[in-house]
Design a protein around this motif. Structure first.
Motif, PDB file in Angstrom:
ATOM      1  N   TYR A  14       0.631  -0.872  -0.063  1.00 12.35           N
ATOM      2  CA  TYR A  14       0.112   0.242   0.036  1.00 12.35           C
ATOM      3  C   TYR A  14       1.226   1.127  -0.305  1.00 12.35           C
ATOM      4  O   TYR A  14       1.022   1.948   1.369  1.00 12.35           O
ATOM      5  N   GLU A  66     -10.133  -0.565  -8.286  1.00 10.08           N
ATOM      6  CA  GLU A  66      -9.256  -2.385  -9.030  1.00 10.08           C
ATOM      7  C   GLU A  66      -8.367  -2.666  -8.592  1.00 10.08           C
ATOM      8  O   GLU A  66      -8.032  -3.617  -8.444  1.00 10.08           O
ATOM      9  N   ASN A  67      -8.098  -2.580  -6.834  1.00  5.34           N
ATOM     10  CA  ASN A  67      -7.265  -3.161  -5.901  1.00  5.34           C
ATOM     11  C   ASN A  67      -8.148  -2.977  -4.947  1.00  5.34           C
ATOM     12  O   ASN A  67      -9.081  -2.511  -4.549  1.00  5.34           O
ATOM     13  N   ASP A  68      -6.831  -3.835  -4.021  1.00  4.18           N
ATOM     14  CA  ASP A  68      -8.103  -3.683  -2.119  1.00  4.18           C
ATOM     15  C   ASP A  68      -7.112  -2.216  -1.642  1.00  4.18           C
ATOM     16  O   ASP A  68      -6.253  -1.716  -2.163  1.00  4.18           O
ATOM     17  N   ALA A  73     -10.758  -5.703  -3.660  1.00  2.00           N
ATOM     18  CA  ALA A  73     -11.237  -4.849  -5.553  1.00  2.00           C
ATOM     19  C   ALA A  73     -12.197  -5.895  -6.313  1.00  2.00           C
ATOM     20  O   ALA A  73     -12.413  -7.241  -5.373  1.00  2.00           O
ATOM     21  N   GLY A  87      -1.177   0.891  -6.092  1.00  2.00           N
ATOM     22  CA  GLY A  87      -1.016   0.426  -7.463  1.00  2.00           C
ATOM     23  C   GLY A  87      -1.837   2.491  -8.617  1.00  2.00           C
ATOM     24  O   GLY A  87      -1.039   2.848  -8.634  1.00  2.00           O
ATOM     25  N   THR A 102     -11.509  -6.392 -12.543  1.00  2.00           N
ATOM     26  CA  THR A 102     -11.615  -6.793 -11.978  1.00  2.00           C
ATOM     27  C   THR A 102     -13.104  -7.524 -10.895  1.00  2.00           C
ATOM     28  O   THR A 102     -12.169  -8.218 -10.120  1.00  2.00           O
TER      29      THR A 102
END
Ligand SMILES: CSCCC(=O)C(=O)O
Length: 141
Positions: A21, A52-54, A90, A112, A129
């Motif tokens: 992160y 799109e990401n955690d 995500a 990201g 995703t």
């Protein structure tokens, strides 16, 4: 996890490094401080969306509600208060709203991307995703 304790921040630092992160911001939400910006901002959070990401939310003060969709597409309401940490996977649909105390201060940690980027339903239904998230849930069932 008590935000007033130094050891909490050591743990958060370790978690962020381990999971990648790299980016963060902090939001302080309240009608009093945000004035005219409050309603439009809250609207962006309350519209059902994915990332799109955690992403992590860490409540440093105040409180509010995160709603997440369960496997039958029904809402589950999570009340968050000072010290709560929430990981938004995500592709999981969620939304955020304030409670009657109308104050929350939260850290947001991203992988990201450096800024909060929502993908709203229904357009997000075909987002790679979301598709990958649904596939991962089928495997677990
Ligand atoms: C209190 S965090 C604001 C809401 C948010 O970041 C989200 O809905 O993903």
């Amino acid at each position: 996890m008590d935000p007033d304790k130094a050891e909490t921040w050591d743990k958060i630092k370790k978690l962020r490094e381990e999971k990648g992160y790299c980016y963060e911001d902090e939001v302080t939400l309240s009608k009093k401080t945000l004035g005219d910006k409050y309603e439009p901002l809250l609207e962006t959070f309350y519209k059902e969306h994915i990332h799109e990401n955690d992403e992590i939310r860490y409540v440093q003060d105040g409180s509010g509600y995160f709603d997440i969709r369960d496997k039958n597409d029904q809402w589950i309401r999570l009340e968050v208060t000072k010290g709560c940490m929430l990981i938004e996977p995500a592709g999981l649909y969620h939304r955020f709203s304030m409670d009657s105390k109308d104050y929350i201060k939260a850290g947001r940690f991203f992988i990201g991307v450096s800024v909060w980027t929502p993908h709203y339903r229904p357009q997000a239904e075909t987002h790679p995703t979301r598709v990958a998230y649904l596939k991962s849930q089928q495997k677990q069932a």
